[in-house]
Design a protein around this motif. Structure first.
Motif, PDB file in Angstrom:
ATOM      1  N   VAL A 208       0.812  -1.314  -0.014  1.00 34.04           N
ATOM      2  CA  VAL A 208       0.160   0.006  -0.038  1.00 34.04           C
ATOM      3  C   VAL A 208       0.884   1.250   0.062  1.00 34.04           C
ATOM      4  O   VAL A 208       0.665   2.281  -0.911  1.00 34.04           O
ATOM      5  CB  VAL A 208      -0.971  -0.170   1.226  1.00 34.04           C
ATOM      6  N   ASP A 209       1.928   1.400   1.102  1.00 33.81           N
ATOM      7  CA  ASP A 209       2.910   2.303   1.076  1.00 33.81           C
ATOM      8  C   ASP A 209       4.086   1.804   1.788  1.00 33.81           C
ATOM      9  O   ASP A 209       4.058   0.759   2.327  1.00 33.81           O
ATOM     10  CB  ASP A 209       2.341   3.601   1.610  1.00 33.81           C
ATOM     11  N   ASP A 210       5.153   2.388   1.864  1.00 29.29           N
ATOM     12  CA  ASP A 210       6.240   2.051   2.627  1.00 29.29           C
ATOM     13  C   ASP A 210       6.091   1.576   3.949  1.00 29.29           C
ATOM     14  O   ASP A 210       6.921   0.839   4.790  1.00 29.29           O
ATOM     15  CB  ASP A 210       7.410   2.791   2.255  1.00 29.29           C
TER      16      ASP A 210
ATOM     17  N   LYS B  48      -9.151  -2.708   7.606  1.00 28.87           N
ATOM     18  CA  LYS B  48      -8.882  -3.082   6.192  1.00 28.87           C
ATOM     19  C   LYS B  48      -9.789  -2.555   4.959  1.00 28.87           C
ATOM     20  O   LYS B  48      -9.437  -2.275   4.127  1.00 28.87           O
ATOM     21  CB  LYS B  48      -8.464  -4.623   6.434  1.00 28.87           C
ATOM     22  N   PRO B  49     -11.166  -2.838   5.342  1.00 29.46           N
ATOM     23  CA  PRO B  49     -11.827  -2.213   4.337  1.00 29.46           C
ATOM     24  C   PRO B  49     -11.689  -0.772   4.008  1.00 29.46           C
ATOM     25  O   PRO B  49     -11.687  -0.252   2.773  1.00 29.46           O
ATOM     26  CB  PRO B  49     -13.356  -2.514   4.684  1.00 29.46           C
ATOM     27  N   ALA B  50     -11.597   0.095   5.201  1.00 28.42           N
ATOM     28  CA  ALA B  50     -10.953   1.556   4.822  1.00 28.42           C
ATOM     29  C   ALA B  50      -9.964   1.745   4.042  1.00 28.42           C
ATOM     30  O   ALA B  50      -9.633   2.500   3.259  1.00 28.42           O
ATOM     31  CB  ALA B  50     -11.100   2.284   6.342  1.00 28.42           C
ATOM     32  N   LEU B  51      -8.583   0.811   4.350  1.00 28.01           N
ATOM     33  CA  LEU B  51      -7.642   0.955   3.836  1.00 28.01           C
ATOM     34  C   LEU B  51      -7.401   0.533   2.302  1.00 28.01           C
ATOM     35  O   LEU B  51      -6.905   1.378   1.462  1.00 28.01           O
ATOM     36  CB  LEU B  51      -6.638   0.073   4.445  1.00 28.01           C
TER      37      LEU B  51
ATOM     38  N   ASN C  16      -7.560   3.031  -1.125  1.00 29.24           N
ATOM     39  CA  ASN C  16      -6.492   2.861  -2.231  1.00 29.24           C
ATOM     40  C   ASN C  16      -7.057   2.301  -3.552  1.00 29.24           C
ATOM     41  O   ASN C  16      -6.463   1.452  -4.158  1.00 29.24           O
ATOM     42  CB  ASN C  16      -5.185   2.004  -1.709  1.00 29.24           C
ATOM     43  N   LYS C  17      -8.556   2.338  -3.752  1.00 28.19           N
ATOM     44  CA  LYS C  17      -9.007   2.159  -4.749  1.00 28.19           C
ATOM     45  C   LYS C  17      -9.084   0.577  -5.268  1.00 28.19           C
ATOM     46  O   LYS C  17      -9.078   0.322  -6.694  1.00 28.19           O
ATOM     47  CB  LYS C  17      -8.434   3.121  -6.073  1.00 28.19           C
ATOM     48  N   VAL C  18      -8.918  -0.473  -4.564  1.00 27.20           N
ATOM     49  CA  VAL C  18      -9.096  -1.856  -4.719  1.00 27.20           C
ATOM     50  C   VAL C  18     -10.792  -1.882  -4.844  1.00 27.20           C
ATOM     51  O   VAL C  18     -11.427  -1.698  -4.107  1.00 27.20           O
ATOM     52  CB  VAL C  18      -8.737  -2.625  -3.428  1.00 27.20           C
ATOM     53  N   PRO C  19     -10.966  -2.636  -6.203  1.00 22.00           N
ATOM     54  CA  PRO C  19     -12.596  -2.252  -6.403  1.00 22.00           C
ATOM     55  C   PRO C  19     -13.489  -3.387  -5.887  1.00 22.00           C
ATOM     56  O   PRO C  19     -14.735  -3.136  -5.540  1.00 22.00           O
ATOM     57  CB  PRO C  19     -12.425  -3.035  -7.826  1.00 22.00           C
ATOM     58  N   TYR C  20     -12.888  -4.408  -5.339  1.00 23.52           N
ATOM     59  CA  TYR C  20     -13.928  -5.547  -4.648  1.00 23.52           C
ATOM     60  C   TYR C  20     -13.271  -5.801  -3.394  1.00 23.52           C
ATOM     61  O   TYR C  20     -12.002  -6.213  -3.100  1.00 23.52           O
ATOM     62  CB  TYR C  20     -14.310  -6.322  -5.460  1.00 23.52           C
TER      63      TYR C  20
ATOM     64  N   LEU D  37     -14.662   6.868  -2.294  1.00 25.82           N
ATOM     65  CA  LEU D  37     -13.370   5.830  -2.159  1.00 25.82           C
ATOM     66  C   LEU D  37     -13.863   5.178  -0.769  1.00 25.82           C
ATOM     67  O   LEU D  37     -13.244   4.907   0.129  1.00 25.82           O
ATOM     68  CB  LEU D  37     -12.187   6.815  -1.879  1.00 25.82           C
ATOM     69  N   SER D  38     -14.989   4.473  -0.725  1.00 27.01           N
ATOM     70  CA  SER D  38     -15.617   3.674   0.208  1.00 27.01           C
ATOM     71  C   SER D  38     -16.200   2.721  -0.460  1.00 27.01           C
ATOM     72  O   SER D  38     -16.887   2.664  -1.480  1.00 27.01           O
ATOM     73  CB  SER D  38     -16.493   4.444   1.453  1.00 27.01           C
ATOM     74  N   TYR D  39     -16.561   1.584   0.537  1.00 26.34           N
ATOM     75  CA  TYR D  39     -17.287   0.106  -0.012  1.00 26.34           C
ATOM     76  C   TYR D  39     -18.597   0.696   0.446  1.00 26.34           C
ATOM     77  O   TYR D  39     -19.055   1.107   1.319  1.00 26.34           O
ATOM     78  CB  TYR D  39     -16.707  -0.924   0.695  1.00 26.34           C
TER      79      TYR D  39
END
Length: 200
Positions: free
Chosen positions: A82-84, A132-135, A139-143, A167-169
């Motif tokens: 996701v990032d460093d 994890k859903p928020a993360l 970061n634009k994970v579709p599903y 940017l939320s599910y």
């Protein structure tokens, strides 16, 4: 306790998080006697899962692999970059392998991930339902699928889709929760007999 050190973490120092947090490069070579992931620059121990959890995870991987269409690949317990300072290890991910060098990458870049599947355990409820859903949505994970075991030892899969504007599910409109059988067309058509996943 924190420390200002900026060198690589060792087996003796990993628990003393620097003020700015560890980066993946500082911790990736650690040989620790437990599984872990990097969360906001902290090394977080991943819980020991029960047999049913591993069984369900592995059967979901097998079902996704059998149903997958190009270009997707499926893998379990692989870190996502996701990032460093954040390299979570979802139970299962579906990702696009194009332009990735499998001999060089250590984590799958989050921009390549299409689906995250988390199988909820007693010690991971808060992470799998909230953090994890928020993360991953940020970061634009579709599903995102959240797999729950109820009191009757039946599985339910909560399916979420990304709202690209917020940017939320949000729950999948026609099938927010799958019981008995999971049937979905995204990220590719797949049917999974949920009762069979627990058929030991």
């Amino acid at each position: 306790m924190t420390t200002s050190q900026q060198g690589r973490a060792t087996e003796d120092t990993w628990m003393f998080t620097p003020a700015d947090g560890w980066t993946f490069d500082q911790v990736k070579d650690l040989e620790l006697p437990f599984d872990w992931e990097l969360v906001d620059g902290r090394i977080v121990v991943r819980e020991q899962t029960r047999f049913w959890h591993s069984q369900v995870r592995d059967e979901i991987v097998a079902a996704l692999k059998a149903a997958r269409s190009e270009p997707y690949k499926i893998v379990a317990e692989q870190c996502v970059m996701v990032d460093d300072q954040n390299t979570p290890k979802p139970d299962v991910i579906v990702f696009d392998p194009r332009e990735l060098n499998f001999f060089e990458i250590e984590c799958v870049p989050v921009g390549k991930v299409s689906l995250v599947v988390e199988v909820v355990s007693p010690g991971s409820r808060q992470d799998d339902r909230v953090r994890k859903p928020a993360l991953f949505s940020a970061n634009k994970v579709p599903y995102y699928w959240r797999v729950e075991l109820d009191r009757d030892q039946k599985l339910a899969v909560h399916e979420y889709w990304l709202n690209a504007d917020t940017l939320s599910y949000f729950p999948a409109p026609s099938h927010p929760v799958h019981n008995d059988k999971l049937v979905t067309a995204l990220p590719f058509p797949v049917e999974i007999d949920l009762d069979a996943l627990l058929g030991f």
